[in-house]
Design a protein around this motif. Structure first.
Motif, PDB file in Angstrom:
ATOM      1  N   ASP A 185       3.763  -3.574   8.934  1.00  0.00           N
ATOM      2  CA  ASP A 185       4.747  -4.585   8.421  1.00  0.00           C
ATOM      3  C   ASP A 185       4.047  -5.657   7.863  1.00  0.00           C
ATOM      4  O   ASP A 185       4.566  -6.583   7.469  1.00  0.00           O
ATOM      5  CB  ASP A 185       5.557  -4.936   9.407  1.00  0.00           C
ATOM      6  CG  ASP A 185       4.836  -5.382  11.044  1.00  0.00           C
ATOM      7  OD1 ASP A 185       3.769  -4.884  11.036  1.00  0.00           O
ATOM      8  OD2 ASP A 185       5.429  -6.061  11.707  1.00  0.00           O
ATOM      9  N   LEU A 186       2.469  -5.959   8.208  1.00  0.00           N
ATOM     10  CA  LEU A 186       2.003  -7.036   8.172  1.00  0.00           C
ATOM     11  C   LEU A 186       1.316  -6.951   6.543  1.00  0.00           C
ATOM     12  O   LEU A 186       0.537  -7.850   6.031  1.00  0.00           O
ATOM     13  CB  LEU A 186       0.800  -7.692   9.014  1.00  0.00           C
ATOM     14  CG  LEU A 186       1.459  -7.915  10.248  1.00  0.00           C
ATOM     15  CD1 LEU A 186       0.238  -8.106  11.153  1.00  0.00           C
ATOM     16  CD2 LEU A 186       2.124  -9.252   9.846  1.00  0.00           C
ATOM     17  N   LEU A 187       1.104  -5.536   6.102  1.00  0.00           N
ATOM     18  CA  LEU A 187       0.426  -5.151   5.072  1.00  0.00           C
ATOM     19  C   LEU A 187       0.824  -5.953   3.693  1.00  0.00           C
ATOM     20  O   LEU A 187      -0.053  -6.600   3.192  1.00  0.00           O
ATOM     21  CB  LEU A 187       0.361  -3.865   4.658  1.00  0.00           C
ATOM     22  CG  LEU A 187      -0.516  -2.944   5.452  1.00  0.00           C
ATOM     23  CD1 LEU A 187      -0.111  -1.366   5.447  1.00  0.00           C
ATOM     24  CD2 LEU A 187      -1.935  -3.070   5.279  1.00  0.00           C
ATOM     25  N   ARG A 188       1.947  -5.971   3.297  1.00  0.00           N
ATOM     26  CA  ARG A 188       2.445  -6.744   2.143  1.00  0.00           C
ATOM     27  C   ARG A 188       2.263  -8.174   2.250  1.00  0.00           C
ATOM     28  O   ARG A 188       1.732  -8.753   1.166  1.00  0.00           O
ATOM     29  CB  ARG A 188       4.042  -6.598   1.897  1.00  0.00           C
ATOM     30  CG  ARG A 188       4.372  -5.017   1.503  1.00  0.00           C
ATOM     31  CD  ARG A 188       5.790  -4.802   1.474  1.00  0.00           C
ATOM     32  NE  ARG A 188       6.313  -5.711   0.373  1.00  0.00           N
ATOM     33  CZ  ARG A 188       7.602  -5.961   0.104  1.00  0.00           C
ATOM     34  NH1 ARG A 188       8.725  -5.533   0.728  1.00  0.00           N
ATOM     35  NH2 ARG A 188       8.051  -6.506  -0.892  1.00  0.00           N
ATOM     36  N   ALA A 189       2.390  -8.769   3.371  1.00  0.00           N
ATOM     37  CA  ALA A 189       2.212 -10.210   3.404  1.00  0.00           C
ATOM     38  C   ALA A 189       0.569 -10.721   3.112  1.00  0.00           C
ATOM     39  O   ALA A 189       0.441 -11.517   2.714  1.00  0.00           O
ATOM     40  CB  ALA A 189       2.914 -10.564   4.851  1.00  0.00           C
ATOM     41  N   THR A 190      -0.259  -9.688   3.982  1.00  0.00           N
ATOM     42  CA  THR A 190      -1.529  -9.812   3.927  1.00  0.00           C
ATOM     43  C   THR A 190      -2.067  -9.690   2.716  1.00  0.00           C
ATOM     44  O   THR A 190      -2.814 -10.704   1.965  1.00  0.00           O
ATOM     45  CB  THR A 190      -2.243  -9.088   4.807  1.00  0.00           C
ATOM     46  OG1 THR A 190      -1.721  -9.075   6.174  1.00  0.00           O
ATOM     47  CG2 THR A 190      -3.916  -9.533   5.055  1.00  0.00           C
ATOM     48  N   GLN A 191      -1.636  -8.578   1.763  1.00  0.00           N
ATOM     49  CA  GLN A 191      -1.957  -8.684   0.362  1.00  0.00           C
ATOM     50  C   GLN A 191      -1.555  -9.275  -0.453  1.00  0.00           C
ATOM     51  O   GLN A 191      -2.176  -9.761  -1.448  1.00  0.00           O
ATOM     52  CB  GLN A 191      -1.448  -6.949  -0.035  1.00  0.00           C
ATOM     53  CG  GLN A 191      -2.291  -5.876   0.681  1.00  0.00           C
ATOM     54  CD  GLN A 191      -1.680  -4.719   0.393  1.00  0.00           C
ATOM     55  OE1 GLN A 191      -0.486  -4.465   0.272  1.00  0.00           O
ATOM     56  NE2 GLN A 191      -2.371  -3.556   0.075  1.00  0.00           N
ATOM     57  N   ALA A 192      -0.595 -10.005  -0.243  1.00  0.00           N
ATOM     58  CA  ALA A 192       0.225 -10.988  -1.181  1.00  0.00           C
ATOM     59  C   ALA A 192      -0.699 -12.424  -1.171  1.00  0.00           C
ATOM     60  O   ALA A 192      -0.992 -13.062  -2.156  1.00  0.00           O
ATOM     61  CB  ALA A 192       1.554 -11.472  -0.744  1.00  0.00           C
ATOM     62  N   LEU A 193      -1.152 -12.562   0.171  1.00  0.00           N
ATOM     63  CA  LEU A 193      -2.122 -14.008   0.110  1.00  0.00           C
ATOM     64  C   LEU A 193      -3.398 -13.788  -0.152  1.00  0.00           C
ATOM     65  O   LEU A 193      -3.985 -14.682  -0.599  1.00  0.00           O
ATOM     66  CB  LEU A 193      -2.222 -14.102   1.850  1.00  0.00           C
ATOM     67  CG  LEU A 193      -0.633 -14.536   2.663  1.00  0.00           C
ATOM     68  CD1 LEU A 193      -0.997 -14.798   3.968  1.00  0.00           C
ATOM     69  CD2 LEU A 193      -0.068 -16.096   1.913  1.00  0.00           C
TER      70      LEU A 193
END
Length: 492
Positions: free
Chosen positions: A484-492
């Motif tokens: 669930d953290l993948l999208r947030a991390t990739q966006a940052l």
């Protein structure tokens, strides 16, 4: 440190009895035009599991004697070139497949380490001479000025050591009945057809799953060709705590397709009724002189063609006629000049003229006339055929049956301690007090999409200088256990 050194010496990792002066070996190689490499062995001490609490037994100091792979020279004192025998350790995905395989009834999972794995393989390739640290020189070396001796085993640190060990390991496993599973996709993953066991090898970490009655025999066969530590229950693997639970009763809410088996339709976002989600598609309607975008996926905004749409229909005009399923009136505009109007969730069709020169008024009139005539239903029939390809899951099961009635075996991936170090690293680098951090209910809102930004137009953030040091730590945990953290991390 001394214990590590003695282990390597007893295994004859290097040949001390063949010691020679460096100058003699180098001069001889140049004279005979022979290829030789020279390197050095040095000692390091590190703390394994440094992110763990002090009382955790897995947090411990380890001494290692390693080959310095970044300072290897040939007889002419030039940088050495290698065969680049790249190793391919097992991926995270293969480890999770093994967890699923081993969670079947009557199956179990275990792990074990290969003892000093690399040095179980003989060194291959160009003859390599090594310099040893001076303090553990044998007494027989007294009087030497710059002694070197041949390297015999694939000592960790050498650029080719990983590839040599992997080749050796695979050869030995094949000799006792293991076969690679899709080696072109999943390297270092094996299956034993007779024992029905699955094995994942990540450097020196061996992880096995299969029928409980066959596990002991599987480890026995491996231990006959590879020196292994005793196997133990699944625990900390790849930096992640694996917590197993047997015969667990899961609530219905944890089943992703509970609504299918219970015969209940999926809940609609924000409480508004909308059609079942399917795929949108394009259609060319020659009789109407239009290209039609069918919106079977609920949306709020009017449709604007993408770059791919323009490439697919290069003559498409900018006139836009939107037809809603929920009401009779049409919305007419030019998408190059139209406003960013928003509506309630809607489905329907957007019409664009095939000829880019067609004015909005003419296209609207022609389309209205065509729809009134409705000369034949061929187009509609095609639409129905296309829509029939996208059936929602609740229509697949004719007779609903209760779900999650059987008890299951589960594996939980715990990385709380590691993620705690990520927060500590952020606070340290950003100079932030951890007590001031706010609680985040969700790491990334499902309804929002991260859009790429032109790097030339994006201003540098305050944490740009330290961002990668934090994000790469978080990214490892996201890939391993917190998807669930993948999208947030990739966006940052």
């Amino acid at each position: 440190m001394d214990a590590e050194w003695e282990k390597l010496r007893k295994k004859t990792c290097w040949l001390e009895e063949k010691v020679r002066e460096y100058d003699d070996v180098a001069n001889e190689a140049r004279k005979n035009n022979a290829k030789v490499h020279f390197g050095r062995i040095f000692e390091i001490c590190l703390q394994k599991g440094s992110e763990l609490p002090d009382e955790d037994p897995n947090k411990k100091w380890k001494g290692r004697s390693v080959f310095q792979g970044n300072r290897v020279r040939d007889a002419h004192h030039d940088h050495a070139l290698f065969a680049e025998l790249g190793s391919s350790p097992a991926s995270m995905e293969s480890g999770k497949i093994l967890d699923a395989y081993g969670s079947q009834p009557g199956f179990s999972k275990q792990q074990a380490d290969a003892r000093q794995a690399y040095t179980q393989a003989l060194f291959e390739g160009i003859t390599t001479w090594v310099r040893l640290p001076k303090n553990p020189w044998p007494s027989s070396w007294k009087g030497y000025r710059d002694p070197v001796c041949p390297l015999r085993l694939a000592l960790y640190g050498h650029p080719d050591a990983g590839g040599i060990w992997e080749k050796h390991c695979e050869t030995q496993l094949k000799s006792v009945g293991w076969i690679p599973i899709l080696p072109e996709i999943w390297q270092s993953v094996f299956y034993h057809p007779e024992l029905e066991l699955m094995l994942v090898v990540c450097v020196d970490d061996f992880k096995m799953a299969g029928p409980t009655k066959n596990m002991a025999q599987g480890w026995k066969d491996i231990n006959s060709v590879i020196d292994m530590d005793p196997p133990e229950a699944l625990g900390r693997y790849f930096g992640c705590n694996h917590v197993e639970q047997q015969q667990v009763s899961c609530p219905k809410s944890e089943h992703p397709f509970a609504r299918v088996f219970e015969g209940k339709p999926a809940a609609i976002a924000r409480g508004n009724p909308s059609p079942v989600r399917r795929e949108d598609f394009w259609e060319v309607d020659l009789e109407a002189g239009a290209v039609v975008r069918h919106h079977v996926y609920p949306r709020k905004k009017l449709y604007v063609p993408t770059e791919d749409d323009v490439l697919a229909f290069p003559m498409m005009g900018t006139a836009r006629v939107t037809e809603f399923d929920s009401k009779e009136e049409l919305h007419v505009d030019d998408f190059n000049q139209g406003s960013e109007a928003k509506f309630d969730w809607w489905t329907g069709r957007t019409y664009f003229p095939l000829d880019r020169e067609t004015p909005v008024e003419d296209f609207t009139y022609a389309l209205a006339s065509y729809k009134k005539k409705n000369p034949r239903s061929k187009t509609e029939a095609k639409n129905k055929v296309k829509e029939s390809r996208f059936k929602p899951p609740e229509y697949i099961v004719n007779k609903p049956t209760p779900c999650v009635v059987n008890k299951v075996n589960s594996v939980t991936y715990g990385m709380e301690d590691f993620l705690g170090t990520c927060v500590e690293k952020y606070c340290e680098l950003a100079k932030v007090d951890r007590k001031t951090l706010r609680h985040a209910a969700t790491p990334f809102h499902e309804a929002r999409v991260a859009k790429p930004v032109d790097p030339d137009k994006e201003p540098a953030g305050k944490l740009a200088g330290i961002a990668s040091r934090i994000l790469m730590k978080v990214f490892f945990a996201a890939r391993m256990a917190r998807w669930d953290l993948l999208r947030a991390t990739q966006a940052l």
